[in-house]
Write a protein that holds these residues in place. Structure first.
Motif, mmCIF file in Angstrom:
data_model
loop_
_atom_site.group_PDB
_atom_site.id
_atom_site.type_symbol
_atom_site.label_atom_id
_atom_site.label_comp_id
_atom_site.label_asym_id
_atom_site.label_seq_id
_atom_site.Cartn_x
_atom_site.Cartn_y
_atom_site.Cartn_z
ATOM 1 N N PRO A 1 -27.657 76.338 -88.566
ATOM 2 C CA PRO A 1 -27.070 77.036 -87.540
ATOM 3 C C PRO A 1 -27.203 78.637 -87.678
ATOM 4 C CG PRO A 1 -25.417 76.234 -89.014
ATOM 5 C CD PRO A 1 -26.851 75.603 -89.411
ATOM 6 N N VAL A 2 -26.922 79.472 -86.482
ATOM 7 C CA VAL A 2 -26.989 80.894 -86.615
ATOM 8 C C VAL A 2 -25.778 81.493 -87.264
ATOM 9 C CG1 VAL A 2 -27.224 83.083 -85.378
ATOM 10 C CG2 VAL A 2 -28.584 81.261 -84.809
ATOM 11 N N ARG A 3 -26.046 82.240 -88.347
ATOM 12 C CA ARG A 3 -24.689 82.830 -89.005
ATOM 13 C C ARG A 3 -24.451 84.251 -88.752
ATOM 14 N NH1 ARG A 3 -26.235 78.981 -92.374
ATOM 15 N NH2 ARG A 3 -24.775 77.145 -93.110
ATOM 16 N N PRO A 4 -23.739 84.656 -87.947
ATOM 17 C CA PRO A 4 -23.421 86.023 -87.609
ATOM 18 C C PRO A 4 -23.074 87.014 -88.871
ATOM 19 C CG PRO A 4 -21.310 85.033 -86.909
ATOM 20 C CD PRO A 4 -22.442 83.993 -87.366
ATOM 21 N N ARG B 1 -21.192 89.557 -91.553
ATOM 22 C CA ARG B 1 -19.952 90.157 -91.735
ATOM 23 C C ARG B 1 -19.472 91.399 -91.098
ATOM 24 N NH1 ARG B 1 -21.722 90.178 -97.001
ATOM 25 N NH2 ARG B 1 -20.690 92.305 -97.173
#
Length: 223
Positions: A15-18, A20
């Motif tokens: 998955p794409v993790r945005p 912080r």
């Protein structure tokens, strides 16, 4: 070409993790130095700022150089490739110097004769003016061309051959496909085109809309 950066819709990446919200620009001091070195290397290697040529260097990195070394490690690897492309550095020169700095005794390759491209942008940045009117209008259905591109392009592989709707007609920009190879700026209008996720990735895709910025030469009318 379809480079490693063109990952959209391909399996195996997770998955794409945005980022912080409080993520700093540079997490560690070396990252700021890497940013500066890559920027300076592009100017030295190409005789001026050519963002498209830099992107083309990044997309030609192998999997380890592009992914394993992280974002700013990728910039350093791209800087080395730009400098070897223009014969500012000999292939293997950085590895040899690093080994010698670690106390090893290895021969460093001789300094080559530079071959910097004859490049001079016509103006700062990428925005340009063109005399021709836009070929497509807001609300028009368009198809991204499926023609293979042998060199650099900003046409993502996952939209090729698919149909979307023009949302915004943008100003003209320098065409990356030619500028990256020092073959002229050839500015064209750019369009914000909205694609349905299931148009791109099939009926099992999560439903959402994806907007992609596409140059005029990337698009064709639908029948």
């Amino acid at each position: 070409m379809e480079g490693i950066a063109d990952m959209g819709g391909t399996p195996g990446w997770g998955p794409v993790r945005p980022p912080r919200r409080d993520e700093p620009v540079f997490e560690e001091p070396w990252q700021g130095r890497a940013f500066a070195l890559a920027t300076l290397s592009g100017r030295i290697a190409y005789g001026g700022v050519n963002l498209d040529a830099f992107r083309h260097a990044l997309e030609r990195l192998d999997r380890a150089a592009y992914l394993n070394d992280g974002y700013y490690g990728r910039w350093l690897n791209g800087a080395e490739l730009m400098l070897t492309d223009s014969a500012i550095l000999a292939p293997g020169a950085i590895d040899a110097r690093a080994r010698n700095l670690r106390g090893e005794r290895v021969a460093e390759p001789p300094i080559p004769e530079p071959a910097v491209p004859d490049y001079a942008p016509t103006a700062e940045g990428s925005l340009r003016s063109v005399a021709t009117a836009p070929a497509f209008a807001v609300g028009e259905r368009v198809r991204a061309r499926a023609t293979p591109v042998p060199g650099h392009t900003r046409l993502p592989g996952y939209v090729r051959g698919h149909t979307g709707i023009v949302e915004i007609v943008q100003p003209a920009f320098v065409l990356p496909d030619t500028n990256a190879h020092f073959q002229g700026e050839h500015p064209l209008h750019v369009y914000s085109v909205r694609f349905a996720s299931r148009e791109l990735w099939g009926a099992d895709a999560e439903p959402f809309a994806l907007t992609v910025e596409l140059f005029e030469s990337y698009l064709e009318t639908t029948s």
